[in-house]
Design an enzyme around this catalytic site. Structure first.
Site, PDB file in Angstrom:
ATOM      1  N   ASP A 162       0.799  -1.235   0.000  1.00 48.76           N
ATOM      2  CA  ASP A 162       0.000   0.000   0.000  1.00 48.76           C
ATOM      3  C   ASP A 162       0.828   1.280   0.000  1.00 48.76           C
ATOM      4  O   ASP A 162       1.925   1.352   0.516  1.00 48.76           O
ATOM      5  CB  ASP A 162      -0.985   0.013   1.179  1.00 48.76           C
ATOM      6  CG  ASP A 162      -0.313  -0.202   2.530  1.00 48.76           C
ATOM      7  OD1 ASP A 162       0.688  -0.954   2.594  1.00 48.76           O
ATOM      8  OD2 ASP A 162      -0.776   0.384   3.520  1.00 48.76           O
ATOM      9  N   GLU A 197      -0.718  -2.069   5.113  1.00 45.28           N
ATOM     10  CA  GLU A 197       0.199  -2.055   6.262  1.00 45.28           C
ATOM     11  C   GLU A 197       0.071  -0.762   7.051  1.00 45.28           C
ATOM     12  O   GLU A 197       0.267  -0.750   8.249  1.00 45.28           O
ATOM     13  CB  GLU A 197       1.646  -2.231   5.785  1.00 45.28           C
ATOM     14  CG  GLU A 197       2.646  -2.461   6.919  1.00 45.28           C
ATOM     15  CD  GLU A 197       2.985  -1.208   7.708  1.00 45.28           C
ATOM     16  OE1 GLU A 197       3.104  -1.296   8.942  1.00 45.28           O
ATOM     17  OE2 GLU A 197       3.117  -0.134   7.099  1.00 45.28           O
ATOM     18  N   GLU A 198      -0.246   0.338   6.354  1.00 44.87           N
ATOM     19  CA  GLU A 198      -0.167   1.663   6.988  1.00 44.87           C
ATOM     20  C   GLU A 198      -1.329   1.908   7.958  1.00 44.87           C
ATOM     21  O   GLU A 198      -2.219   2.721   7.704  1.00 44.87           O
ATOM     22  CB  GLU A 198      -0.113   2.762   5.912  1.00 44.87           C
ATOM     23  CG  GLU A 198       1.130   2.693   5.017  1.00 44.87           C
ATOM     24  CD  GLU A 198       2.414   3.147   5.711  1.00 44.87           C
ATOM     25  OE1 GLU A 198       2.362   3.507   6.904  1.00 44.87           O
ATOM     26  OE2 GLU A 198       3.456   3.128   5.046  1.00 44.87           O
ATOM     27  N   HIS A 253       7.544   8.625   4.798  1.00 39.17           N
ATOM     28  CA  HIS A 253       6.279   9.368   4.920  1.00 39.17           C
ATOM     29  C   HIS A 253       6.447  10.856   4.582  1.00 39.17           C
ATOM     30  O   HIS A 253       5.504  11.627   4.745  1.00 39.17           O
ATOM     31  CB  HIS A 253       5.625   9.196   6.294  1.00 39.17           C
ATOM     32  CG  HIS A 253       5.154   7.784   6.565  1.00 39.17           C
ATOM     33  ND1 HIS A 253       4.166   7.472   7.474  1.00 39.17           N
ATOM     34  CD2 HIS A 253       5.529   6.605   6.030  1.00 39.17           C
ATOM     35  CE1 HIS A 253       3.977   6.152   7.484  1.00 39.17           C
ATOM     36  NE2 HIS A 253       4.810   5.610   6.618  1.00 39.17           N
TER      37      HIS A 253
HETATM   38 ZN   LIG Z   1       5.038   3.584   6.422  1.00 36.72          ZN
HETATM   39 ZN   LIG Z   2       6.360   0.862   5.564  1.00 37.11          ZN
END
Ligand SMILES: [Zn+2]
Ligand SMILES: [Zn+2]
Length: 388
Positions: free
Chosen positions: A80, A136-137, A360
């Site tokens: 993702d 995952e986020e 990020h």
């Molecule tokens: Zn991340």
């Molecule tokens: Zn990651």
């Protein structure tokens, strides 16, 4: 930095594939549980490989598996992107407004796909399950694939993360705690609203919230042992609409990060006691809600040793480093609660080329030299795990 790289002929031959796939994923990032195009591309890439491929795992995930009896090792990558507007001039920059691969999962998906094809051709002493995990986020992807039985029959788990805190050419392997448990915090300060000119007739939740925010800083500073690690960050505070009105309530949200499970369990009581005590003294009622997230990522020492040996074969002993633990979280922890495993950082920063922005960040990008290293590591880690 100069390191001795030992890439197998198959990985070397696949370097153009790795870069092309990574750039394709990067241009078309997909958010959690919407990774259909990415998963379909991985499935198409694996066609004819001889692997048995299952799609729709945990919603939008994919599992590719070699045949063979004996021990089974699971290798996990994730798919993702993030809701971030990319700031990049790269020709492969995101073409989807507001969505970006800002964590390196584009690279993970490419590495996993190529590693799967290579492992399919190796004669292994057991079997390998490649998991392409969705979401995952912070969206519960690991829990979703576990519910779909992805850990059934798995003896150990390994995973990688491209890591801009380490220079490209290194692999970070650390036994024990690596990434923090991440719990969510919501605090509502209930007061009694009224006229801004007549505070004596109200119970002001804005003033009480200000004291609560300040007082909560003492949890980590005064209640947690200086030799332990914890973070309480209050990331948002909202209350009121008008300059001359005292509102009824103020809402604060935040995150709690810990490594030690006992300390983690003690945090809600500490936050509640301090927040309601301070709020109560100012005539406000305070509600504190802690929503448990992923536990800490704790690498199993025996699996970490397997990973360390595999890593040394890729980047040499000098290229294997022991990374600092991070207060960031990862849902790899969900697998490690059930099956022993190790999560390995693949150094991906190249400061000389400006490829060292934090994960990020809207300017995040990594050295594509890390793709071959990550791929070679996954292949060797699986072989090393099955050799014992
Ligand atoms: Zn991340
Ligand atoms: Zn990651």
């Amino acid at each position: 930095m100069r390191v001795m790289l030992d890439l197998s002929p198959e990985v070397r031959a696949a370097l153009p594939d790795l870069v092309a796939l990574r750039r394709e994923f990067h241009q078309r990032p997909e958010l959690a549980y919407a990774e259909t195009r990415t998963a379909a591309r991985v499935a198409a890439f694996l066609e004819g490989s001889g692997l048995s491929v299952r799609t729709g795992v945990g919603g939008t995930g994919l599992v590719a598996e070699t045949g063979g009896a004996g021990r089974r090792v699971m290798l996990r990558v994730d798919l993702d992107g993030l809701p971030i507007q990319e700031q990049s001039d790269a020709p492969y920059a995101s073409r989807v407004p507001g969505v970006m691969h800002a964590c390196g999962h584009d690279g993970h998906a490419a590495i996993g796909a190529v590693a799967a094809r290579i492992l399919a051709r190796r004669s292994l002493r057991g079997s390998v399950r490649l998991l392409f995990q969705p979401a995952e986020e912070g969206e519960g992807g690991a829990q979703a694939v576990v519910r779909d039985g992805v850990l059934d029959g798995v003896d150990l788990v390994m995973g990688i993360h491209l890591w801009n805190e380490l220079p490209v050419g290194t692999l970070g392997v650390k036994p024990g705690p690596l990434m923090a448990a991440v719990d969510r915090l919501k605090i509502v300060v209930h007061g009694r609203g009224g006229h801004g000119g007549q505070p004596q007739r109200s119970a002001d939740p804005v003033v009480a919230a200000a004291h609560v925010v300040t007082a909560l800083q003492s949890v980590v500073a005064r209640e947690v042992s200086p030799l332990q690690s914890a973070v309480v960050t209050l990331g948002s505070i909202h209350g009121g609409q008008a300059f001359n009105v005292i509102p009824d309530e103020v809402t604060i949200t935040g995150t709690i990060r810990t490594f030690d499970e006992a300390l983690r369990r003690s945090m809600p009581e500490r936050l509640r006691r301090i927040a309601s005590g301070v709020g109560g003294a100012l005539q406000c009622r305070v509600e504190v809600e802690v929503k448990p997230g992923n536990p800490a990522v704790v690498n199993d020492p025996a699996v970490a040793e397997i990973a360390r040996r595999a890593a040394a074969r890729v980047v040499g002993e000098a290229g294997v480093v022991c990374p600092e633990p991070t207060m960031g979280g990862e849902d790899m922890a969900v697998y490690f609660e059930r099956v022993p495993g190790c999560f390995v950082f693949v150094g991906s920063a190249d400061a000389g080329k400006g490829l060292d922005q934090p994960h990020h960040s809207p300017r995040f990008d990594f050295s594509e030299d890390a793709l071959g290293i990550g791929c070679e590591f996954l292949v060797r880690a699986a072989e090393e795990a099955l050799a014992g």
